[in-house]
Design an enzyme around this catalytic site. Sequence first.
Site, mmCIF file in Angstrom:
data_model
loop_
_atom_site.group_PDB
_atom_site.id
_atom_site.type_symbol
_atom_site.label_atom_id
_atom_site.label_comp_id
_atom_site.label_asym_id
_atom_site.label_seq_id
_atom_site.Cartn_x
_atom_site.Cartn_y
_atom_site.Cartn_z
ATOM 1 N N LYS A 76 0.833 -1.204 0.000
ATOM 2 C CA LYS A 76 0.000 0.000 0.000
ATOM 3 C C LYS A 76 0.868 1.255 0.000
ATOM 4 O O LYS A 76 1.902 1.313 0.675
ATOM 5 C CB LYS A 76 -0.908 -0.015 1.240
ATOM 6 C CG LYS A 76 -1.895 1.135 1.309
ATOM 7 C CD LYS A 76 -2.806 1.009 2.512
ATOM 8 C CE LYS A 76 -3.798 2.152 2.619
ATOM 9 N NZ LYS A 76 -4.719 1.997 3.762
ATOM 10 N N SER A 145 -9.446 2.574 2.853
ATOM 11 C CA SER A 145 -8.438 3.231 2.052
ATOM 12 C C SER A 145 -7.495 2.288 1.318
ATOM 13 O O SER A 145 -6.725 2.706 0.460
ATOM 14 C CB SER A 145 -7.596 4.135 2.957
ATOM 15 O OG SER A 145 -6.909 3.373 3.956
ATOM 16 N N SER A 169 -10.540 0.365 6.730
ATOM 17 C CA SER A 169 -9.787 0.418 5.485
ATOM 18 C C SER A 169 -9.237 -0.907 4.983
ATOM 19 O O SER A 169 -8.690 -0.967 3.889
ATOM 20 C CB SER A 169 -8.622 1.403 5.631
ATOM 21 O OG SER A 169 -9.097 2.708 5.795
#
Length: 431
Positions: A76, A145, A169
């Site tokens: 990420k 996210s 997320s």
Amino acid sequence: MESTVSSANQLSLIEAVRAISSGRLTSEALLASCLERIDERETQVGAWRHLDRANAEASARHPGAGPLCGIPVGIKDLIDTVDMPTGYGSPIYSDHFPCRDAACVSELRNAGAILLGKTVSTEFAYFQPGKTANPQDLKRTPGGSSSGSAAAVADFHVPAALGTQTAGSIIRPASFCGVVGYKPSYGLLPLTGIRALAPSMDHLGTLTRTVEDAGFLAAILGRRPELDIQSEDDDWVPKIGFCETPQWQQAEPSTQALLRDAAQSLRSAGAVVQEFNLPEEFSDLGEAHQLAMDYEVSVTGLFEVTNHADQVSARFRERFAAGQATATRDYDSALQKAQRARAALTMAMDAASSGCDVLICPSAPGEAPEGLDATGDPVFNRIWTFSGVPCINVPGLKGPNNLPVGLQVVGRFGDDTRLLKAARWIHNQLG
């Protein structure tokens, strides 16, 4: 399982490790299959912020030793990498190269993993979405996210990716995209080198296609072998609490029906499933989470809002302003509520009439919403994130549009191994 280059990208993480270890597959072939899939789909899905193709191919020719022996993994874009740009989902850091790897990245390298690239994150891991679409339906959000990580795993770009969670997320995008998302107990996995959003509730976790993959990868990231449940008895049947949570009415009617049908299926498979009412400490914990999160965002985002306000989204500035307007005594009170809720949950699960190994509840209100201008509502994730207890999204259910709807499995704080074993059993029953 015999693997060809064309299908190798569909292997689970553990299947790929076993295939490479036995000589039935090479790291080069696995990477080539993943890149072929990315070349086919990335312009539509948009899971990647940066692909390090050349270095990945060089690494695959001479894979390092270790338990991940040449397996491509997505990272990420909130997580620091010394050899790839890390933008934190913000134009402010579009050309930012950290001076060191995050601890979790170092663990992956030491385990022999190939870092294929950086997956899309929302801005600073909050609500402003990136470019990623849901691979199950390109007109819908993948959630956030950890948008790119969930999409990359769901669309067979990589067998595993790293995510983070401060509200919902990991669990929410896993639910929307139809993969396994694991948020461990707070503090179980290292956060060093990951941009903070709200430090008292930031978690590192994993996106994979099986529960065993989640435990295997987390065991490596945290140097916690007890999380690798491959050798554990998979015939163990958990005792399950069906937990509507205070947010139950915010679930779509179809989701409520799916969860009740799933509970009945688990009963029919041999599990004891009982109604479970959360302690009073959870009644307003969702609101307390939002307050505390905003307060901490007003600290972690101070530099960017002060010096680069024109490059910060209106959504982020709104939550930042809410945090600045929050009194410190209210923030302290919210943190105390979270600590009390964590302890109360353990006591309530211990005291349940038939005993209770895990709880089940919705991962999200329903299927992924249409549109790419928002990432969905973390309403079913806030209380678990704030109390720091471990949870896993288990895929297998389908909503009215035949899109994924996740079932969330929740455990006691620090009881991650039991959670993983229970989630594996539940996943096996739900297919």
